[in-house]
Design a protein around this motif. Structure first.
Motif, PDB file in Angstrom:
ATOM      1  N   THR A 198       0.858  -1.186   0.000  1.00 54.67           N
ATOM      2  CA  THR A 198       0.000   0.000   0.000  1.00 54.67           C
ATOM      3  C   THR A 198       0.896   1.238   0.000  1.00 54.67           C
ATOM      4  O   THR A 198       2.123   1.137   0.136  1.00 54.67           O
ATOM      5  N   LYS A 199       0.276   2.400  -0.152  1.00 59.06           N
ATOM      6  CA  LYS A 199       1.044   3.649  -0.144  1.00 59.06           C
ATOM      7  C   LYS A 199       0.215   4.732   0.541  1.00 59.06           C
ATOM      8  O   LYS A 199      -0.366   5.609  -0.097  1.00 59.06           O
ATOM      9  N   ASP A 248       6.217   3.703   0.393  1.00 56.96           N
ATOM     10  CA  ASP A 248       5.563   2.411   0.180  1.00 56.96           C
ATOM     11  C   ASP A 248       5.502   1.665   1.506  1.00 56.96           C
ATOM     12  O   ASP A 248       6.434   1.735   2.319  1.00 56.96           O
ATOM     13  N   ASP A 300      -0.674  -5.815  -4.880  1.00 57.50           N
ATOM     14  CA  ASP A 300      -0.338  -4.388  -4.935  1.00 57.50           C
ATOM     15  C   ASP A 300      -1.627  -3.574  -4.909  1.00 57.50           C
ATOM     16  O   ASP A 300      -2.396  -3.563  -5.868  1.00 57.50           O
ATOM     17  N   GLN A 301      -1.867  -2.881  -3.787  1.00 59.24           N
ATOM     18  CA  GLN A 301      -3.074  -2.078  -3.611  1.00 59.24           C
ATOM     19  C   GLN A 301      -2.802  -0.580  -3.736  1.00 59.24           C
ATOM     20  O   GLN A 301      -3.679   0.238  -3.442  1.00 59.24           O
ATOM     21  N   ARG A 302      -1.625  -0.224  -4.227  1.00 58.01           N
ATOM     22  CA  ARG A 302      -1.287   1.186  -4.338  1.00 58.01           C
ATOM     23  C   ARG A 302      -2.040   1.842  -5.490  1.00 58.01           C
ATOM     24  O   ARG A 302      -2.114   1.301  -6.584  1.00 58.01           O
ATOM     25  N   GLU A 303      -2.567   3.033  -5.244  1.00 59.06           N
ATOM     26  CA  GLU A 303      -3.271   3.774  -6.286  1.00 59.06           C
ATOM     27  C   GLU A 303      -2.300   4.585  -7.126  1.00 59.06           C
ATOM     28  O   GLU A 303      -2.487   4.713  -8.339  1.00 59.06           O
ATOM     29  N   ARG A 304      -1.280   5.130  -6.491  1.00 57.10           N
ATOM     30  CA  ARG A 304      -0.276   5.929  -7.208  1.00 57.10           C
ATOM     31  C   ARG A 304       0.933   5.043  -7.462  1.00 57.10           C
ATOM     32  O   ARG A 304       1.800   4.874  -6.610  1.00 57.10           O
ATOM     33  N   PHE A 305       0.970   4.452  -8.635  1.00 58.54           N
ATOM     34  CA  PHE A 305       2.014   3.475  -8.919  1.00 58.54           C
ATOM     35  C   PHE A 305       2.452   3.597 -10.366  1.00 58.54           C
ATOM     36  O   PHE A 305       1.656   3.548 -11.281  1.00 58.54           O
ATOM     37  N   SER A 324       4.311   1.742 -13.122  1.00 55.52           N
ATOM     38  CA  SER A 324       4.795   0.409 -13.476  1.00 55.52           C
ATOM     39  C   SER A 324       5.928   0.481 -14.477  1.00 55.52           C
ATOM     40  O   SER A 324       6.525  -0.523 -14.792  1.00 55.52           O
TER      41      SER A 324
END
Length: 275
Positions: free
Chosen positions: A201-202, A207, A268-273, A275
């Motif tokens: 998460t973030k 992170d 991976d539950q991060r919204e701001r990512f 890749s």
């Protein structure tokens, strides 16, 4: 559910000499049975792990418990399952070259790579009649190894043990790549660990890594060993030193009889990512 007593009963009655199955299932039986049964007394000749990656940490634990070679088998459903298998030398998986042709390509350019260079495996079926596949992209990362092999084969090529799928990797911190095989080798070497899952998460600019670990043994001691193993990874140390990771969290859970095959190791539950 994993009924260890039933597994042992059937193996003894049938005088099993080879077992083959999901890596995680065989490993779970191993961890739950090794303190209650003399596994070496069964006289197994080999264990063949299929459908899931086999880390060297898990291989070591199973070979020590059963007293035999633990071999990796690799394949694709689209190719009729098994296409390669390790020999006793365990330095790569021999290809069934009578039925399949394999190439290794640069996944970004599609250019064929020379032996020894890692890239994406692509497969061509040579004997299928109903649904032949030509240069089928697997998304699995490996390399081609030219013969001969120390096992005696002088014509059959091999692939390196696949490191995982291209889409299974992600980034943390300064852009450090992480992937299931990285944590498999670190966490699964801790004696008593059956499984783990990482949730990313973030909540802020850092992170956040939360590991849930299924463990058989002293929870306090196990947590210390798991955390130490994670902190030894350069990818983790770099993120912490640059203040781009929150302190790593490890949650220990008691072993249950429930078994979930092919559980996703990284979520991976991060919204701001990026890749």
């Amino acid at each position: 559910d994993v009924n260890v007593d039933e597994q042992m009963r059937v193996m003894k009655e049938q005088q099993a000499k080879v077992i083959i199955g999901l890596t995680s299932f065989i490993y779970r039986v191993t961890v739950l049975a090794r303190d209650r049964y003399d596994l070496r007394s069964l006289g197994l000749k080999a264990i063949i792990c299929s459908s899931e990656p086999l880390s060297e940490a898990v291989r070591h634990e199973m070979e020590a418990a059963w007293g035999c070679k633990c071999l990796s088998q690799y394949g694709l459903t689209e190719m009729g399952l098994a296409t390669t298998i390790e020999c006793q030398v365990q330095t790569g998986l021999h290809i069934n070259e009578a039925d399949f042709m394999v190439e290794v390509i640069d996944p970004d350019t599609g250019k064929k790579l020379p032996p020894g260079e890692e890239g994406e495996l692509i497969w061509t079926s040579l004997s299928f009649h109903g649904s032949p596949l030509l240069r089928y992209r697997s998304y699995d990362i490996s390399k081609f190894i030219v013969p001969p092999c120390d096992c005696g084969h002088v014509t059959v090529g091999k692939i390196g043990k696949p490191k995982g799928r291209r889409n299974a990797a992600t980034k943390i911190g300064l852009g450090e790549h992480i992937f299931p095989a990285l944590f498999d080798e670190a966490i699964m070497k801790v004696h008593g660990v059956l499984n783990y899952q990482l949730v990313l998460t973030k909540p802020s600019f850092r992170d956040h890594l939360h590991f849930t670990v299924e463990y058989n043994g002293d929870m306090v001691k196990g947590k210390e060993e798991v955390l130490t193993a994670i902190m030894e990874l350069e990818e983790i140390r770099s993120g912490l030193e640059n203040d781009l990771l929150d302190p790593v969290e490890v949650e220990m859970r008691e072993v249950t009889s429930e078994f979930t095959p092919k559980m996703k190791p990284i979520i991976d539950q991060r919204e701001r990512f990026d890749s």
